[in-house]
Scaffold this motif. Structure first.
Motif, PDB file in Angstrom:
ATOM      1  N   TYR A  95       0.764  -1.229  -0.031  1.00  0.00           N
ATOM      2  CA  TYR A  95      -0.142   0.007   0.000  1.00  0.00           C
ATOM      3  C   TYR A  95       0.889   1.178  -0.040  1.00  0.00           C
ATOM      4  O   TYR A  95       0.790   1.987   0.889  1.00  0.00           O
ATOM      5  N   TYR A  96       1.751   1.341  -1.123  1.00  0.00           N
ATOM      6  CA  TYR A  96       2.905   2.545  -1.062  1.00  0.00           C
ATOM      7  C   TYR A  96       2.224   3.863  -1.279  1.00  0.00           C
ATOM      8  O   TYR A  96       3.114   4.681  -1.147  1.00  0.00           O
ATOM      9  N   SER A  97       0.887   4.047  -1.678  1.00  0.00           N
ATOM     10  CA  SER A  97       0.439   5.284  -1.568  1.00  0.00           C
ATOM     11  C   SER A  97       0.535   5.831  -0.180  1.00  0.00           C
ATOM     12  O   SER A  97       0.567   7.247   0.038  1.00  0.00           O
ATOM     13  N   ARG A  98       0.514   4.973   0.761  1.00  0.00           N
ATOM     14  CA  ARG A  98       0.648   5.682   2.092  1.00  0.00           C
ATOM     15  C   ARG A  98       1.882   6.401   2.524  1.00  0.00           C
ATOM     16  O   ARG A  98       1.877   7.391   3.147  1.00  0.00           O
ATOM     17  N   VAL A  99       3.080   6.127   2.196  1.00  0.00           N
ATOM     18  CA  VAL A  99       4.288   6.653   2.334  1.00  0.00           C
ATOM     19  C   VAL A  99       4.363   8.076   1.533  1.00  0.00           C
ATOM     20  O   VAL A  99       4.825   9.077   1.752  1.00  0.00           O
ATOM     21  N   ARG A 267       1.330   3.664 -12.715  1.00  0.00           N
ATOM     22  CA  ARG A 267       1.230   2.253 -12.538  1.00  0.00           C
ATOM     23  C   ARG A 267       1.275   1.942 -11.297  1.00  0.00           C
ATOM     24  O   ARG A 267       1.781   2.351 -10.379  1.00  0.00           O
ATOM     25  N   LEU A 268       0.450   0.649 -11.211  1.00  0.00           N
ATOM     26  CA  LEU A 268       0.608   0.040  -9.682  1.00  0.00           C
ATOM     27  C   LEU A 268       2.275  -0.284  -9.447  1.00  0.00           C
ATOM     28  O   LEU A 268       2.957  -0.783 -10.216  1.00  0.00           O
ATOM     29  N   LEU A 269       2.533  -0.168  -7.999  1.00  0.00           N
ATOM     30  CA  LEU A 269       3.816  -0.114  -7.757  1.00  0.00           C
ATOM     31  C   LEU A 269       4.869   0.873  -8.231  1.00  0.00           C
ATOM     32  O   LEU A 269       5.892   0.587  -8.420  1.00  0.00           O
ATOM     33  N   GLY A 270       4.120   2.110  -8.545  1.00  0.00           N
ATOM     34  CA  GLY A 270       4.985   3.015  -9.236  1.00  0.00           C
ATOM     35  C   GLY A 270       6.170   3.432  -8.213  1.00  0.00           C
ATOM     36  O   GLY A 270       6.017   3.553  -7.055  1.00  0.00           O
ATOM     37  N   GLY A 271       7.232   3.648  -8.980  1.00  0.00           N
ATOM     38  CA  GLY A 271       8.540   3.955  -8.338  1.00  0.00           C
ATOM     39  C   GLY A 271       9.446   3.042  -7.688  1.00  0.00           C
ATOM     40  O   GLY A 271      10.510   3.068  -7.617  1.00  0.00           O
TER      41      GLY A 271
END
Length: 381
Positions: A95-99, A267-271
């Motif tokens: 859930y990388y949008s969190r950071v 995209r999903l998992l961007g970065g």
């Protein structure tokens, strides 16, 4: 204020509310978990812990929490952090949008609040990525403001206490549990009150295998007293994640370096970096609509698409690798791996690519699916 009677909920009188608060907090004083973020009233530390604890278990969070504060000890450090270091710090939590939202909020603190974490519920709520639960948790724990922190654990406890006949998974029903908590919350110790309910909901009154006879508030619990405990909370089943078939391409050059691609932010998992991947026709393969020969053509077409898109002409091997499976909240990936070798290592496509030595792979931010793919690939070496 919401009238709870309209939802079939009869609130206790003042004496019973006071007794409930006292009973719950006495239990918390005896049994509370010793967690690193509970040793601080620093709102930044509490904020980091609360964001990490969303969708992640406490035992997993503790080492991430300690490393994150070691790497980014202040809000200013977080605001200025390079993206790759930020993602590396979060690597494996999902859930990388969190950071990303945390960094955006840290930048807000620096520009809109002169570098000082806001001390009002309104100010905290204005920060990027901070919803009602997190705002309530920070407000009550860091600043002793009587603001409820209503998450799934708290809603589960409230649903059983008052036999709430509304789906806890439906966002529009959150206001019911918020209203209950606004009445119940202890005005003198709101942070401890919220944390007591969190502890209760994650252990004794957990979603799976609860132990209602051990609950310190069982004498207040309508579901326990009426023998309806198994009915609550009411929750409709979630939609199953959509299955996707993914083709992963492991491309190596003459020096043994591996091709990695950086996912775009869209995209999903961007970065994050990964083997180049593309979606294939999962449904057709699952339903066996192709004859065997056609299935081979399908694989070949994926190779051809890769060659055209990435401007590389690998010599494809026939090595077989274990299938990789990974489930997100909304997608379920089944990943097949293809290996190719190239002599010409020049990269000219529009993708963000890099040749990476095997020993350097750990220095790149890699999401869990990529780690699984690497494990499947290297296990067959």
């Amino acid at each position: 204020m919401l009238d709870l009677n309209d939802y079939g909920i009869e609130m206790w009188d003042a004496a019973k509310i006071a007794d409930f608060r006292r009973t719950l907090l006495n239990w918390y004083d005896r049994e509370k978990r010793d967690l690193p973020w509970r040793r601080s009233k620093n709102p930044y530390h509490i904020w980091v812990s609360e964001i990490m604890l969303q969708q992640t278990q406490v035992v997993t969070v503790i080492p991430y929490y300690e490393r994150f504060l070691d790497w980014f000890p202040t809000i200013e450090d977080l605001a200025k952090a390079p993206e790759e270091k930020l993602l590396k710090a979060w690597e494996g939590l999902g859930y990388y949008s969190r950071v990303r939202n945390m960094q955006a909020a840290a930048q807000q603190v620096m520009t809109e609040f002169s570098g000082q974490f806001p001390q009002t519920h309104e100010g905290i709520s204005s920060l990027k990525g901070i919803g009602p639960y997190t705002a309530g948790a920070i407000s009550s724990i860091a600043f002793n403001l009587p603001e409820p922190a209503v998450d799934g654990n708290v809603m589960r406890v409230m649903a059983r206490l008052f036999e709430v006949n509304y789906d806890v998974g439906d966002p529009k029903n959150r206001k019911i549990f918020q209203a209950i908590m606004e009445v119940l919350i202890d005005p003198e110790r709101p942070g401890d009150f919220n944390q007591a309910l969190m502890d209760l909901g994650t252990d004794i009154e957990s979603a799976k295998n609860p132990r209602p006879e051990e609950s310190p508030v069982r004498s207040f619990c309508a579901a326990y007293l009426h023998g309806t405990y198994d009915k609550y909370p009411i929750k409709e089943p979630k939609k199953k994640p959509r299955p996707l078939q993914i083709q992963a391409f492991v491309i190596r050059n003459e020096r043994g370096e591996i091709l990695l691609e950086k996912n775009t932010k869209e995209r999903l998992l961007g970065g994050f970096w990964s083997f180049p991947i593309m979606e294939t026709n999962f449904v057709a393969q699952q339903l066996d609509l192709f004859e065997k020969e056609d299935a081979v053509l399908e694989t070949l077409s994926q190779k051809q698409v890769f060659e055209e898109d990435y401007k590389l002409k690998p010599q494809w091997t026939d090595r077989q690798f274990a299938t990789v499976k990974h489930t997100f909240s909304h997608q379920k990936w089944t990943v097949e791996i293809l290996e190719g070798l190239v002599k010409k290592a020049e990269l000219t496509s529009s993708h963000q690519l890099a040749w990476v030595e095997v020993s350097d792979l750990a220095n790149y931010p890699l999401a869990t699916p990529q780690k699984k793919m690497m494990a499947a690939y290297f296990e067959t070496k």
